[in-house]
Scaffold this motif. Structure first.
Motif, mmCIF file in Angstrom:
data_model
loop_
_atom_site.group_PDB
_atom_site.id
_atom_site.type_symbol
_atom_site.label_atom_id
_atom_site.label_comp_id
_atom_site.label_asym_id
_atom_site.label_seq_id
_atom_site.Cartn_x
_atom_site.Cartn_y
_atom_site.Cartn_z
ATOM 1 N N ASP A 1 18.181 45.855 -65.730
ATOM 2 C CA ASP A 1 18.612 46.230 -64.381
ATOM 3 C C ASP A 1 19.584 45.210 -63.806
ATOM 4 O OD1 ASP A 1 17.149 48.532 -64.435
ATOM 5 O OD2 ASP A 1 15.481 47.767 -63.224
ATOM 6 N N LEU A 2 19.490 43.964 -64.273
ATOM 7 C CA LEU A 2 20.411 42.910 -63.838
ATOM 8 C C LEU A 2 21.643 42.827 -64.731
ATOM 9 C CD1 LEU A 2 17.815 40.104 -63.000
ATOM 10 C CD2 LEU A 2 19.115 41.503 -61.381
ATOM 11 N N ASP A 3 21.853 43.860 -65.557
ATOM 12 C CA ASP A 3 23.022 43.980 -66.435
ATOM 13 C C ASP A 3 23.015 42.994 -67.595
ATOM 14 O OD1 ASP A 3 24.106 46.106 -65.000
ATOM 15 O OD2 ASP A 3 25.140 44.775 -63.603
ATOM 16 N N PHE A 4 21.832 42.499 -67.985
ATOM 17 C CA PHE A 4 21.709 41.746 -69.230
ATOM 18 C C PHE A 4 21.310 42.735 -70.328
ATOM 19 C CE2 PHE A 4 20.230 38.539 -66.017
ATOM 20 C CZ PHE A 4 21.383 37.782 -66.040
ATOM 21 N N SER A 5 22.024 42.695 -71.432
ATOM 22 C CA SER A 5 21.707 43.597 -72.546
ATOM 23 C C SER A 5 20.507 43.031 -73.298
ATOM 24 C CB SER A 5 22.914 43.748 -73.475
ATOM 25 O OG SER A 5 23.994 44.361 -72.794
ATOM 26 N N THR A 6 19.336 43.562 -73.020
ATOM 27 C CA THR A 6 18.095 43.049 -73.589
ATOM 28 C C THR A 6 17.446 44.098 -74.473
ATOM 29 O OG1 THR A 6 17.774 41.789 -71.550
ATOM 30 C CG2 THR A 6 15.906 41.923 -73.061
ATOM 31 N N PHE A 7 17.031 43.673 -75.666
ATOM 32 C CA PHE A 7 16.406 44.578 -76.617
ATOM 33 C C PHE A 7 15.115 43.940 -77.113
ATOM 34 C CE2 PHE A 7 20.980 44.938 -76.765
ATOM 35 C CZ PHE A 7 21.192 46.291 -76.603
#
Length: 206
Positions: free
Chosen positions: A48-54
């Motif tokens: 949601d904070l625009d960090f690409s997290t997987f």
């Protein structure tokens, strides 16, 4: 999430019981579901904070893209701060020594990325990292990964050959079984990532 959990074991005729105060049993059937329920919130917050997290099981990767290394470093540190804040609130322990920072770039100088810290400890910049069984190097040429799986396949075959063919050697059907059941699955792990590299003329799998 779970309270009053007890672990029972028997060692050399003695019965032992211990109370589980945190964490999930490794290898437990219910453990992946419990972890997904916990970590889902972290994935939601960071994305949601625009960090690409997987996330896959307990392996989490955060990808930051950018042209300027200093800016990438600042964004990465902000993402790490979000992770720390989540961990403090929810309770999981995050080990800085098991956290890797790998700059994926053709640039030689990556010092401007750091220093990056987690829980007040500076993280080490690495040239490569193993994620979900695939070795990713800073240049993404995958040479290290291919060489490792070749070495592993050769070693596995040599060990099993000594065990099963100690007296008379391996029968053809046993060689086929070793290849299809042990060596090939190991070699092809993560092939979706590195298969195109193996098609290059300068790469020879032997």
């Amino acid at each position: 999430m779970l309270e009053s959990r007890l672990v029972h074991t028997s060692i050399m005729g003695s019965n032992l019981t211990a109370k589980v105060i945190d964490g999930c049993p490794q290898g437990g059937v219910f453990s992946p579901i419990l972890w997904n329920l916990v970590v889902d919130r972290l994935l939601t917050i960071t994305n949601d904070l625009d960090f690409s997290t997987f996330g896959y099981a307990d392996d989490i990767v955060i990808i930051v893209l950018g042209k300027f290394a200093h800016t990438v470093g600042e964004i990465m540190q902000e993402a790490l701060n979000v992770v720390v804040k989540w961990a403090v609130k929810e309770g999981p322990n995050i080990n800085p020594h098991k956290t890797a920072i790998v700059p994926l770039t053709n640039r030689r100088n990556t010092e401007v990325l750091g220093p990056l810290t987690l829980h007040g400890k500076e993280l080490t910049m690495l040239d490569e990292v193993k994620y979900l069984g695939v070795t990713l190097d800073s240049k993404l040429n995958l040479n290290q990964h291919l060489q490792k799986i070749i070495n592993k396949a050769q070693t596995t075959f040599a060990v099993v050959r000594r065990i099963h063919g100690k007296k008379w050697g391996l029968r053809p059907n046993m060689v086929l079984w070793l290849y299809t059941r042990i060596i090939r699955p190991s070699v092809l792990h993560g092939a979706l990532v590195w298969w195109s590299k193996a098609m290059q003329k300068k790469i020879k799998l032997n």
